[in-house]
Scaffold this motif. Structure first.
Motif, mmCIF file in Angstrom:
data_model
loop_
_atom_site.group_PDB
_atom_site.id
_atom_site.type_symbol
_atom_site.label_atom_id
_atom_site.label_comp_id
_atom_site.label_asym_id
_atom_site.label_seq_id
_atom_site.Cartn_x
_atom_site.Cartn_y
_atom_site.Cartn_z
ATOM 1 N N PHE A 21 0.836 -1.198 0.000
ATOM 2 C CA PHE A 21 0.000 0.000 0.000
ATOM 3 C C PHE A 21 0.869 1.245 0.000
ATOM 4 N N LYS A 22 0.283 2.338 -0.460
ATOM 5 C CA LYS A 22 1.026 3.605 -0.487
ATOM 6 C C LYS A 22 0.921 4.329 0.862
ATOM 7 N N SER A 23 -0.256 4.184 1.511
ATOM 8 C CA SER A 23 -0.459 4.999 2.715
ATOM 9 C C SER A 23 -0.618 4.146 3.972
ATOM 10 N N VAL A 24 -0.339 4.775 5.093
ATOM 11 C CA VAL A 24 -0.460 4.109 6.396
ATOM 12 C C VAL A 24 -1.909 3.670 6.613
ATOM 13 N N SER A 25 -2.857 4.525 6.223
ATOM 14 C CA SER A 25 -4.266 4.202 6.506
ATOM 15 C C SER A 25 -4.724 2.944 5.753
ATOM 16 N N GLU A 26 -4.155 2.692 4.589
ATOM 17 C CA GLU A 26 -4.550 1.466 3.875
ATOM 18 C C GLU A 26 -4.135 0.203 4.655
ATOM 19 N N TYR A 27 -2.954 0.262 5.252
ATOM 20 C CA TYR A 27 -2.533 -0.882 6.084
ATOM 21 C C TYR A 27 -3.470 -1.025 7.278
ATOM 22 N N LEU A 28 -3.795 0.118 7.887
ATOM 23 C CA LEU A 28 -4.621 0.062 9.100
ATOM 24 C C LEU A 28 -6.007 -0.492 8.806
ATOM 25 N N GLN A 29 -6.497 -0.182 7.610
ATOM 26 C CA GLN A 29 -7.850 -0.622 7.259
ATOM 27 C C GLN A 29 -8.004 -2.139 7.221
ATOM 28 N N ILE A 30 -6.933 -2.852 6.906
ATOM 29 C CA ILE A 30 -7.082 -4.313 6.797
ATOM 30 C C ILE A 30 -6.835 -5.018 8.132
ATOM 31 N N LEU A 31 -6.628 -4.220 9.179
ATOM 32 C CA LEU A 31 -6.334 -4.835 10.479
ATOM 33 C C LEU A 31 -7.521 -4.727 11.429
ATOM 34 N N ASN A 32 -7.807 -5.828 12.079
ATOM 35 C CA ASN A 32 -8.893 -5.854 13.042
ATOM 36 C C ASN A 32 -8.325 -5.541 14.433
ATOM 37 N N ILE A 33 -8.114 -4.217 14.695
ATOM 38 C CA ILE A 33 -7.479 -3.821 15.958
ATOM 39 C C ILE A 33 -8.383 -2.862 16.727
ATOM 40 N N ASP A 34 -8.037 -2.630 17.998
ATOM 41 C CA ASP A 34 -8.819 -1.724 18.841
ATOM 42 C C ASP A 34 -8.658 -0.288 18.316
ATOM 43 N N LYS A 35 -9.760 0.262 17.815
ATOM 44 C CA LYS A 35 -9.659 1.595 17.199
ATOM 45 C C LYS A 35 -9.974 2.711 18.205
ATOM 46 N N SER A 36 -10.259 2.323 19.460
ATOM 47 C CA SER A 36 -10.682 3.336 20.433
ATOM 48 C C SER A 36 -9.496 4.167 20.961
ATOM 49 N N VAL A 37 -8.291 3.633 20.842
ATOM 50 C CA VAL A 37 -7.133 4.381 21.346
ATOM 51 C C VAL A 37 -6.536 5.169 20.182
ATOM 52 N N LYS A 38 -6.740 6.471 20.219
ATOM 53 C CA LYS A 38 -6.452 7.299 19.044
ATOM 54 C C LYS A 38 -4.949 7.483 18.793
ATOM 55 N N PRO A 39 -4.574 7.626 17.532
ATOM 56 C CA PRO A 39 -3.158 7.892 17.201
ATOM 57 C C PRO A 39 -2.700 9.233 17.776
ATOM 58 N N VAL A 40 -1.392 9.380 17.951
ATOM 59 C CA VAL A 40 -0.855 10.627 18.519
ATOM 60 C C VAL A 40 0.260 11.175 17.614
ATOM 61 N N SER A 41 0.032 11.054 16.309
ATOM 62 C CA SER A 41 1.096 11.439 15.359
ATOM 63 C C SER A 41 1.460 12.917 15.444
ATOM 64 N N GLU A 42 0.546 13.749 15.978
ATOM 65 C CA GLU A 42 0.910 15.174 16.077
ATOM 66 C C GLU A 42 1.989 15.396 17.142
ATOM 67 N N TYR A 43 2.115 14.459 18.066
ATOM 68 C CA TYR A 43 3.187 14.547 19.062
ATOM 69 C C TYR A 43 4.382 13.693 18.648
ATOM 70 N N TYR A 44 4.093 12.452 18.284
ATOM 71 C CA TYR A 44 5.154 11.513 17.910
ATOM 72 C C TYR A 44 4.722 10.781 16.651
ATOM 73 N N ALA A 45 5.337 11.128 15.528
ATOM 74 C CA ALA A 45 5.056 10.395 14.294
ATOM 75 C C ALA A 45 6.177 9.374 14.119
ATOM 76 N N GLY A 46 5.793 8.182 13.683
ATOM 77 C CA GLY A 46 6.776 7.108 13.599
ATOM 78 C C GLY A 46 7.800 7.299 12.495
ATOM 79 N N GLY A 47 8.927 6.576 12.618
ATOM 80 C CA GLY A 47 9.937 6.578 11.560
ATOM 81 C C GLY A 47 11.297 7.022 12.048
ATOM 82 N N PHE A 48 12.349 6.431 11.445
ATOM 83 C CA PHE A 48 13.722 6.747 11.886
ATOM 84 C C PHE A 48 14.076 8.211 11.623
ATOM 85 N N ASP A 49 13.441 8.820 10.594
ATOM 86 C CA ASP A 49 13.741 10.231 10.310
ATOM 87 C C ASP A 49 13.276 11.106 11.484
#
Ligand SMILES: Cc1cc2nc3c(=O)[nH]c(=O)nc-3n(C[C@H](O)[C@H](O)[C@H](O)COP(=O)(O)OP(=O)(O)OC[C@H]3O[C@@H](n4cnc5c(N)ncnc54)[C@H](O)[C@@H]3O)c2cc1C
Length: 454
Positions: A197-225
């Protein structure tokens, strides 16, 4: 690669399958393309066997703690790895599978499997299962610590002061840059059944995970950069006062690197080598940082590796259990339910602020983590409940949760790696912390103002 051999363990005695199509590195704990000893060992093996190397990440939604917050962070990092591996001429495959079945399937066409090291029960059991069920060798390479933990000690170390001299004596030997080698036969064009997939959200869409705990990318976005950005800020703006201010929750002097270190997006080896380009090893702030990022962090790994009860109340020292049990019937002024705690509904504004920082940003300040966990002992019917609540909330909301540091940190609040103090109600001889301490030491009202509502 002077210190490589001490990091490698062969987990089974299967022979190489020289007619295999590739060498495969099953990446799990060390999610990075540089400063990764497991990757470099896999490259040297592929070169020696004159085969390409494939790196695989098994993306599963079957993991106990899977939720949107940390899967977002992890996948943000994984997506960026595609390009990083491509630049190294290595095919990086993300496949939807669990670790065990994904690795077993991969092994049928491989010369050998390589993986990285993890110190927790579940992930160790995965590796054991794979090693038993495949017909090729499985090499485990330890890249998560500076000094391999079995070289430091063959037993559970009781205190930081017992493990510290052992680690520091070996530090120079193991604080060595990782030699980044070239893969002789590129695997970039290798065809593989993979998620692309091109985007993070496409990966997330195929996963059956707990969606109630919201992402915090505005504070900490993932990646070595992003890890490298935090590291640069830390070295330029914070490290010179780290010793003085790192414990103050109203100031911002921690490195903020723990989420990145937890997912292996950056290694403590790289962090310390980078620091040493700018600072002397003897500098007191550097020494303080090494004490946290190497001594306490590697003590946490020692604790989990040699104590299978690391995430249970029963795993705390005998003296601590005894003293807590002597005070089981002491009157508790407040008893809170898990729900009240989870949503920061206690009488204590400092505790609520800490919980709000966690819910909102995905990372509570270190000093407040101690206070937060100690208060659970005071506000639950029995210490076992407090221990379970602490693990549950820590693993669910902290980006750096589900980590040996979390289990050792919580267990520390219950007496592990600590000594008996003065006897007092509920806590017995366990070290106590209270709001007066916060008020005396810090301008704690400022912290409450910052984290007053969700
Ligand atoms: C109750 C409790 C729960 C905790 N839960 C976690 C957790 O789930 N995951 C986690 O990584 N840490 C945990 N810690 C340890 C510590 O609070 C965090 O590592 C630290 O706050 C992370 O922020 P930082 O990277 O900005 O810290 P910095 O001060 O910049 O430290 C740099 C690195 O050193 C290591 N480190 C720092 N303090 C400790 C410590 N006390 N023990 C072990 N390693 C340490 C971490 O890898 C950290 O990233 C916990 C501590 C307590 C008391």
């Amino acid at each position: 690669m002077t210190t490589m051999t001490e990091r490698i363990k062969k987990l089974n005695d299967k022979p190489f399958n020289d007619s295999g199509k590739y060498v495969a590195y099953v990446m799990e704990a060390s999610q990075r393309a540089y400063f990764n000893h497991a990757l470099e060992f896999a490259i040297s093996l592929a070169n020696e066997k004159q085969k390409p190397l494939i790196v695989i990440f098994n993306l599963t939604d079957k993991f106990k703690h899977s939720n949107l917050r940390y899967y977002t962070f992890m996948i943000e990092g994984l997506v960026k790895l595609k390009k990083a591996f491509e630049e190294r001429r290595i095919k990086f495959v993300i496949q939807k599978s669990d670790y065990v079945s994904g690795s077993i399937k991969l092994s049928s066409n491989s010369v050998a499997l390589v993986t990285d090291k993890n110190y927790l029960k579940t992930q160790r059991a995965w590796r054991k299962k794979v090693s038993e069920q495949i017909d090729v060798p499985l090499f485990e390479v330890e890249s998560d610590v500076i000094v391999p933990i079995e070289i430091v000690s063959n037993k559970k170390e009781p205190y930081a002061m017992t493990i510290r001299p052992k680690i520091l004596n070996l530090l120079n030997q193991f604080l060595q840059p990782v030699e980044h080698q070239e893969l002789k036969i590129s695997s970039n064009d290798f065809e593989f059944d993979e998620l692309n997939f091109k985007s993070v959200s496409e990966y997330l869409q195929i996963l059956n995970i707990d969606k109630s705990v919201k992402p915090v990318s505005e504070y900490y976005a993932g990646g070595f950069d992003n890890a490298e950005k935090f590291l640069k800020i830390f070295i330029e703006k914070k490290l010179s006062s780290y010793k003085e201010f790192r414990s103050d929750p109203t100031k911002d002097f921690q490195s903020e690197l723990s989420p990145y270190i937890h997912f292996g997006q950056i290694s403590t080896l790289q962090i310390i080598l980078e620091i040493l380009k700018h600072y002397d090893l003897k500098d007191q702030n550097v020494q303080t940082f090494i004490n946290e990022a190497v001594v306490w962090r590697e003590l946490a790994r020692n604790f989990c590796y040699y104590n299978p009860l690391y995430n249970e109340y029963e795993g705390i020292p005998d003296w601590a259990k005894q003293t807590l049990e002597e005070h089981l019937n002491d009157k508790r002024e407040y008893i809170y339910s898990l729900d009240e705690l989870e949503f920061a509904k206690t009488h204590d504004p400092y505790w609520n602020a800490a919980q709000i920082q966690l819910l909102k940003t995905g990372k509570m300040h270190n000093y407040m983590r101690m206070y937060w966990s100690k208060k659970l002992i005071e506000w639950t019917k029995e210490p076992k409940t407090a221990f379970d609540y602490a693990c549950y909330l820590n693993d669910k909301y902290e980006l750096d949760g589900r980590d040996p540091n979390g289990y050792a940190g919580i267990s520390w609040c219950f007496g592990t790696h600590d000594r008996p103090w003065f006897e007092r109600p509920i806590f017995g001889k366990i070290r106590y912390m209270n709001d007066k301490g916060l008020e005396r030491k810090f301008d704690i009202k400022k912290y409450v103002e910052k984290y007053s509502s969700l």
